[in-house]
Design an enzyme around this catalytic site. Sequence first.
Site, mmCIF file in Angstrom:
data_model
loop_
_atom_site.group_PDB
_atom_site.id
_atom_site.type_symbol
_atom_site.label_atom_id
_atom_site.label_comp_id
_atom_site.label_asym_id
_atom_site.label_seq_id
_atom_site.Cartn_x
_atom_site.Cartn_y
_atom_site.Cartn_z
ATOM 1 N N HIS A 164 44.641 36.779 24.006
ATOM 2 C CA HIS A 164 44.520 35.746 24.592
ATOM 3 C C HIS A 164 45.205 35.433 26.010
ATOM 4 C CE1 HIS A 164 47.487 34.234 21.963
ATOM 5 N NE2 HIS A 164 47.918 33.388 23.009
ATOM 6 N N HIS B 88 51.280 32.296 29.539
ATOM 7 C CA HIS B 88 51.529 33.605 28.871
ATOM 8 C C HIS B 88 50.225 34.648 28.514
ATOM 9 C CE1 HIS B 88 50.752 31.258 25.183
ATOM 10 N NE2 HIS B 88 50.173 32.512 24.769
ATOM 11 N N GLU C 38 53.509 37.217 24.846
ATOM 12 C CA GLU C 38 53.322 37.264 23.202
ATOM 13 C C GLU C 38 52.833 38.266 22.778
ATOM 14 O OE1 GLU C 38 51.256 33.929 20.140
ATOM 15 O OE2 GLU C 38 50.714 33.865 22.165
#
Length: 138
Positions: free
Chosen positions: A8, A81, A130
């Site tokens: 994502h 992010h 991440e």
Amino acid sequence: MNLGRLNHIGVATPSIDTSVAHWRDVMGATRIHDPFDLPAQGVRVCFVDTPNTQIELIEPLGAGSPIHGFLAKNPLGGQHHVCFEVPDIHAAKAEFEAMGKKILGEPRIGAHGTLIFFVHPKDMGGMLTEIMEVPTGH
């Protein structure tokens, strides 16, 4: 490090409701998940499905939210992010540390219910990154 699937793109927002309307009405998103709170991380989250990944809308949850600082610098919100999957979160953490990359905190449960950690943007070409263990069933 083997680059895994892009899971994502995290987008900080002052209002999930306003952002959902944008993704639905402007971008044509048809699958928008129900928002939910992640008190341990100080955020409210909502996932928007796209054909090849997800957008993670992130709204501050309470005064201590780490998203407040980002929104203070970017009042309209924006890309916060990127998140990539790995098969083994602890092996990935060890690899990043061996390369001298700064890990922000210990692995913890993220919005998908799997272990995650973040790598400092200064060590990742300017992007907060991440790293997420592959969710069960993928």
